[in-house]
Every structure is written in C-alpha cells, then in structure tokens.
Design a protein around this motif. Structure first.
Motif, PDB file in Angstrom:
ATOM      1  N   GLU A  36     -10.724  -1.158  -7.160  1.00 54.36           N
ATOM      2  CA  GLU A  36     -10.327   0.125  -6.557  1.00 54.36           C
ATOM      3  C   GLU A  36      -8.817   0.192  -6.362  1.00 54.36           C
ATOM      4  N   ALA A  37      -8.219  -0.911  -5.910  1.00 55.63           N
ATOM      5  CA  ALA A  37      -6.767  -0.944  -5.757  1.00 55.63           C
ATOM      6  C   ALA A  37      -6.078  -0.835  -7.107  1.00 55.63           C
ATOM      7  N   ALA A  38      -6.655  -1.453  -8.138  1.00 57.24           N
ATOM      8  CA  ALA A  38      -6.071  -1.390  -9.477  1.00 57.24           C
ATOM      9  C   ALA A  38      -6.097   0.030 -10.018  1.00 57.24           C
ATOM     10  N   LYS A  39      -7.165   0.764  -9.713  1.00 58.14           N
ATOM     11  CA  LYS A  39      -7.249   2.154 -10.164  1.00 58.14           C
ATOM     12  C   LYS A  39      -6.148   2.990  -9.521  1.00 58.14           C
ATOM     13  N   THR A  40      -5.891   2.734  -8.251  1.00 53.73           N
ATOM     14  CA  THR A  40      -4.827   3.464  -7.549  1.00 53.73           C
ATOM     15  C   THR A  40      -3.475   3.149  -8.175  1.00 53.73           C
ATOM     16  N   ARG A  41      -3.214   1.883  -8.434  1.00 58.45           N
ATOM     17  CA  ARG A  41      -1.937   1.509  -9.041  1.00 58.45           C
ATOM     18  C   ARG A  41      -1.787   2.112 -10.432  1.00 58.45           C
ATOM     19  N   ARG A  42      -2.896   2.124 -11.165  1.00 60.29           N
ATOM     20  CA  ARG A  42      -2.836   2.634 -12.535  1.00 60.29           C
ATOM     21  C   ARG A  42      -2.426   4.103 -12.548  1.00 60.29           C
ATOM     22  N   ARG A  43      -2.913   4.862 -11.564  1.00 61.79           N
ATOM     23  CA  ARG A  43      -2.514   6.272 -11.475  1.00 61.79           C
ATOM     24  C   ARG A  43      -1.033   6.398 -11.170  1.00 61.79           C
TER      25      ARG A  43
END
Length: 463
Positions: free
Chosen positions: A116-123
């Motif tokens: 979930e944190a990786a998805k936020t960073r990816r955005r």
C-alpha cells in the motif's frame, strides 16, 4: 516507522498497529556508534569484495544497477557475502525507497502494508525496493502474496537466501525473479577488507592507530571462512583488547575461540559436502575423502549419518569388487557408536580410506536398476511352470514343476540350458560383472558356465 510525508502506509486488511518496516538510504553515512561491520558496509559497487562475477567491471548485473534498471531478483549465497549490501546499492542506484523485512518475523500483513505504501509512492513518482531477508522462510502463501505486485511493477523485489532456491522457493516466484548466486568471500578479499577497516579513519578503525601483523591478518581472514561480517566483528572486538595499539595473535585467538565451519545440518553446505565426500570415494581419492569427512565431523555432522552414508558407498560404489568391505564399514560405524567422539573418529577415517582405495564396481547397483526397468516395461510376467512348486496333485497335473532339473544333480552343479527368467526375458542380462578385485572370480565363473551353455560371453559377461 516511516516518513510522515509518504502518506497512509496501511492497507485495508493490514493491522493498523504494525508500522511499515524501513531502512536508511543505502548511501547514508553510517552511525559512528554502529558496529564496524555496518560502518564498513560498501557505499558503492567498487567497494564490494568477492563478487566480481556479478558486480565487477563489465558484469551484466553491474551494468543494470548503474543504469537503474535492475529486475526483481533472488540473491543466493552464504552468510556474510554481501546480499544485504547489494540490495541497498540496487535501491540507491535506482533512487528507490528501500524497505526491509525479515521473513523470520514478517507475514502477509506486513507485505500488504509495504504494498500500500509502495502504491502511494508510485503515484508520486518514487519507486520501492522491497528486500526480504531469509526469503526461504516464507511459506507458499506468503510467497504468493508477492507475485501480483512484482508482476505489475508496484515494487522491485529482492530476496536473500542461504538455501538453494530450486528447493526453497515456489516456481511461481522464481519465474518472476532472476536468481544470482553469490560466492563466499575469498580469504584474499577478506584480508583486503580487514586492511581497509584498519586504515579508514572515517568509517573504520583508522583513527586509533592500530596495527596487525600480516601473518595474523591472514590467519583472521582464513578463519572467517568466507564471511566478511564475521571477520570485521572479530577485528572490532580484538581492537578493544589491543595492547599499545597492537592487535596481538593472543587477542585474536581469544576473540575467535573455536572456529565455526560453514555447515548446516539441513542446508546446502550439508548436501554439497556429503556429495563431495561420496564423489571423492567413488573417484578413489583417499586424501579428499578424509578431508571432507573431517570437515563434516568437526562441523557437527551426526556421526551416525556419516556411518550410514559410508555403508551405502560400500555397496553402491565398491560392491562386488571388494566383497566383505561392507561388513568392515559396518563394524567401523558400530565402533563409532560405542566409542563416541573423538575416539571413534578414527574408525570412520579408516573406513573411508579403505573405501576410497578399494577397487570399484557398481555392477550390483546397475543390475538392480536394469531389472526394475525391465519390470516396468514388461509388467508382472508369470513364473515359468517348471520353476513353480507342485505340492498338490492338481498342481502337478497342471504342469507345475514339470521338467525342472535340480542343479546339484547336474555336472558342475549347473543345469545347462535351463531358463529362469519369465517368457520374453529369456535373453536379458542385468548383471555385467567387472574385472576388478574379488569380482573377477565371479566374472570368470559366469564366463565358464555361459560358455559351456553355448552362449559365448563377451568381456562384460553378457552374451
């Protein structure tokens, strides 16, 4: 915990009390109070030792790292070879956020939090590298939880393992990650690392004016047994015992204590070394056989296991070429059981020397395999009638036992021409005797009998 600027770190199914694991950026200056091994951790590829096949000049992985285009990967190698360091350098080269988990402590909830944190960073245009130490300790479900996020690029995955990935990891995970094998760090490379630690005033021990004789430095490097971290830990502890700035041999020996050899009762080192022992015996090299036996004994291998393996070698690889050797190996194993260690070591050593020096024959082993292959091909062929017992009148009327010739009543105790194999296998030859050792007498007798039967045996005893 993680930086507050990175948004919500928890997925809907994650435990809200579990923070996202993280580590400092790979290129950060180490804490001066950190252990020496941590402070001396390479900050760039040129500082890595012992892995030139992966990160040396011109190596494919090095080029990928320098271009920031590394795939998800499994780093397979022994402790202290630089797996964690390489993961950090990969993250730094790709300007990715490095997140670390230990498979011993983490579970699926932790993976979901990282995702979930990786998805936020990816955005926000920032990539994530998830490093999982001892990935082989994740079960199938935990490994499967990584698959969709590796495949869709949510994160780059780097797993570290000391176990053979072919056996320890799911095929689905292996198909999505490149496997890179890392080697134990050679003694010369460890020695160079020790010298660097003694000279480096910023990260190492250079500001303390310490000295270490070249001979003692070599001894320390060899004793580390391929583990660079172990060498630096020993060096740091010994430095605290230095007398007038000199790290003495006595200080090193006090720190190192009893050397722990690379060996794992269930890991790759175990199976690699028993394979080396078996092949040394088969290859008639008693020096190598004694070496590997001593390595395993002194590293803590169960002597009963070694006794069983030696007994197997006696029947698989020496076999009929040295009839009676199996009995002597069994006696050596029983001697070890009664004497215990270290007194019983000599019994196994004597057995392994005789096994290695003995003539070799796998004819019995080959005969068993060929017979089983024929059985698979032909099924349950019936016993020829003349070989069947006929205890009743009905069975005799059906032809059971008819025409059977009692070998002891025949010349030379051999019923020439009588067949013993089922129909369709009459000409099969599963046993091909060798011409070495005690098996020569067996081969000559079979040649004589088959020759008398008009079969004209060849050199291997087959018609």
């Amino acid at each position: 915990m993680s930086d507050s600027s990175e948004g919500d770190l928890f997925g809907p199914d994650a435990d809200m009390a579990t923070p996202e694991p993280e580590s400092a950026p790979a290129a950060a200056t180490p804490d001066p109070t950190a252990p020496l091994a941590e402070r001396m951790r390479p900050a760039r590829l040129d500082e890595m030792v012992g892995q030139d096949h992966l990160v040396g000049p011109g190596a494919a992985l090095r080029q990928a790292i320098e271009q920031g285009q590394t795939p998800s990967m499994i780093l397979w190698g022994p402790p202290g070879c630089g797996k964690t360091t390489l993961a950090r350098l990969v993250a730094a080269a790709g300007a990715q956020r490095l997140v670390t988990l230990s498979a011993v402590l983490a579970g699926v909830k932790d993976v979901r939090a990282v995702v979930e944190a990786a998805k936020t960073r990816r955005r926000n245009g920032v990539g994530t590298l998830l490093f999982i130490d001892e990935i082989h300790r994740f079960n199938k479900g935990q490994q499967d939880a990584l698959l969709p996020h590796i495949e869709n690029g949510t994160l780059t995955f780097v797993g570290a393992t000391t176990e053979n990935p072919s056996f320890a990891l799911n095929s689905a995970l292996l198909s999505r990650a490149r496997v890179y094998r890392m080697e134990a760090v050679g003694a010369a490379a460890v020695e160079a690392l020790i010298e660097r630690a003694l000279d480096d005033a910023e990260r190492g021990l250079g500001g303390r004016g310490l000295t270490l004789d070249p001979e003692e430095r070599q001894r320390l490097a060899r004793a580390a047994d391929g583990d660079a971290r172990r060498a630096l830990n020993w060096l740091e502890t010994a430095s605290d015992l230095a007398c007038d700035g000199a790290i003495t041999g006595d200080a090193l020996r006090a720190v190192m204590g009893a050397q722990s050899l690379a060996f794992d009762r269930q890991g790759d080192a175990f199976y690699d070394q028993i394979s080396a022992l078996h092949k040394s015996v088969r290859g008639s090299d008693p020096n190598a056989a004694v070496y590997w036996l001593a390595r395993m004994l002194d590293a803590g291998c169960d002597p009963d296991y070694l006794g069983r393996r030696l007994l197997r070698m006696a029947y698989e690889d020496i076999g009929l070429a040295a009839v009676g050797l199996g009995v002597r190996v069994l006696a050596a194993w029983q001697t070890m059981e009664r004497l215990g260690r270290p007194e019983g070591d000599l019994a196994l050593v004597q057995a392994v020397i005789e096994l290695a020096a003995a003539p070799k024959s796998n004819s019995a082993y080959a005969a068993l395999n060929q017979a089983r292959s024929a059985i698979r091909d032909t099924g349950s062929a019936g016993v020829p009638l003349h070989l069947r017992n006929a205890p009743t009148e009905l069975m005799r009327e059906e032809g059971f036992g008819a025409g059977y010739r009692y070998d002891h009543d025949e010349p030379d105790g051999f019923a020439r021409g009588q067949m013993y194999l089922p129909e369709g296998l009459e000409d099969a030859r599963f046993y091909s005797p060798r011409r070495d050792g005690t098996e020569r007498a067996l081969a000559e007798r079979l040649d004589r009998l088959r020759g008398n039967a008009g079969e004209g045996p060849g050199d291997d005893g087959a018609p």
